[in-house]
Design an enzyme around this catalytic site. Structure first.
Site, short mmCIF file in Angstrom:
data_model
loop_
_atom_site.label_atom_id
_atom_site.label_comp_id
_atom_site.label_asym_id
_atom_site.label_seq_id
_atom_site.Cartn_x
_atom_site.Cartn_y
_atom_site.Cartn_z
N HIS A 169 0.85 -1.19 0.00
CA HIS A 169 0.00 0.00 0.00
C HIS A 169 0.89 1.24 0.00
O HIS A 169 1.97 1.24 0.60
CB HIS A 169 -0.88 0.06 1.25
CG HIS A 169 -2.20 -0.63 1.14
ND1 HIS A 169 -2.87 -1.10 2.25
CD2 HIS A 169 -2.98 -0.93 0.08
CE1 HIS A 169 -4.00 -1.65 1.87
NE2 HIS A 169 -4.09 -1.56 0.56
N CYS A 263 -2.45 2.90 9.14
CA CYS A 263 -3.44 1.90 8.76
C CYS A 263 -4.65 1.92 9.71
O CYS A 263 -5.77 1.66 9.29
CB CYS A 263 -2.82 0.51 8.75
SG CYS A 263 -1.67 0.21 7.41
#
Length: 270
Positions: A169, A263
């Site tokens: 990511h 996150c």
């Protein structure tokens, strides 16, 4: 003397790790059925939330659901810019039930939500800064989603190719320092994407692989305070030199699932 930095109050959405676990493997950090210390995870998460509140930020929570151990990673759920919400379409089947739950929270909070048609994982791969959206691709979010994001927000969306699976990511390889600048790990990106970042952000801070694998780039900044993994020691030194105030927060139990501070943190830019 380093420049003085000014913080800006933020509004964050988080999800408590009541059901956090590592049952499956959908990124290189994960190992099926890894033992998780849930009490430690909860303590670390509580510290993160308390730190945000101590710094004057607003923190709201979405209720976790049994059977969704990764729902704690709220950043992957949507992208919010100027009160407009672009909902995710998860790549892994294990996470797809999260889409409706996060969309329902935002709708109940008074937001309209447009769901992505293409695979898109929210702030995991979409990072707004300086009137742009930096958009990661290569492992999760697709370039079709990048086009949707540009049409939805009317903001130039810059595709960046991720090439190292450990940085699956964008938010594991790059974070926003303030309204104008970023920090990133160059080797997570293709040569062309590195050149794009160099052109756009010539004053960016660049991290070592050691900092990056310590989840140092999965950080959250309010423009002055930078909540950062304590193991990213060289990055912490850089931040201090450049006038930021590092705030080490240990989320090491979440590293077992490939996640960290960012996150666990969805920013609501209303």
């Amino acid at each position: 003397m380093p420049p003085s930095r000014l913080p800006r109050p933020r509004r964050y959405l988080v999800c408590e790790p009541r059901y956090f676990d590592v049952r499956y493997a959908i990124n290189p950090w994960m190992r099926e059925n890894t033992e998780v210390d849930l009490d430690l995870a909860r303590s670390q998460w509580d510290t993160l939330v308390a730190t945000y509140r101590d710094l004057g930020h607003t923190v709201e929570t979405v209720a976790p659901e049994p059977g969704l151990p990764d729902m704690v990673f709220a950043a992957n759920s949507v992208l919010v810019v100027e009160g407009r919400v672009f909902g995710s379409r998860f790549h892994a089947p294990q996470r797809q039930p999260e889409e409706a739950l996060y969309a329902a929270w935002f709708k109940a909070a008074g937001f309209d939500v447009q769901q992505s048609l293409a695979v898109c994982e929210g702030e995991g791969d979409l990072v707004p800064v300086r009137g742009l959206v930096l958009a990661g691709t290569g492992f999760r979010t697709t370039t079709d989603a990048h086009r949707e994001v540009q049409e939805f927000f009317g903001m130039p969306t810059i595709s960046l190719q991720l090439v190292d699976p450990y940085f699956y990511h964008l938010d594991t390889a790059l974070f926003v320092l303030d309204d104008e600048n970023i920090a990133y790990y160059p080797d997570a990106f293709s040569p062309g994407s590195r050149e794009v970042l160099q052109r756009l952000f010539p004053q960016a801070l660049t991290a070592t692989r050691e900092d990056a694998t310590a989840f140092g780039l999965n950080s959250v900044s309010d423009g002055q305070h930078v909540l950062v993994a304590p193991g990213a020691t060289a990055l912490i030194a850089q931040l201090t030199t450049h006038g930021y105030l590092p705030v080490p927060v240990d989320l090491s139990e979440f590293h077992k699932a490939g996640g960290g501070i960012k996150c666990c943190t969805q920013e609501i830019r209303a």
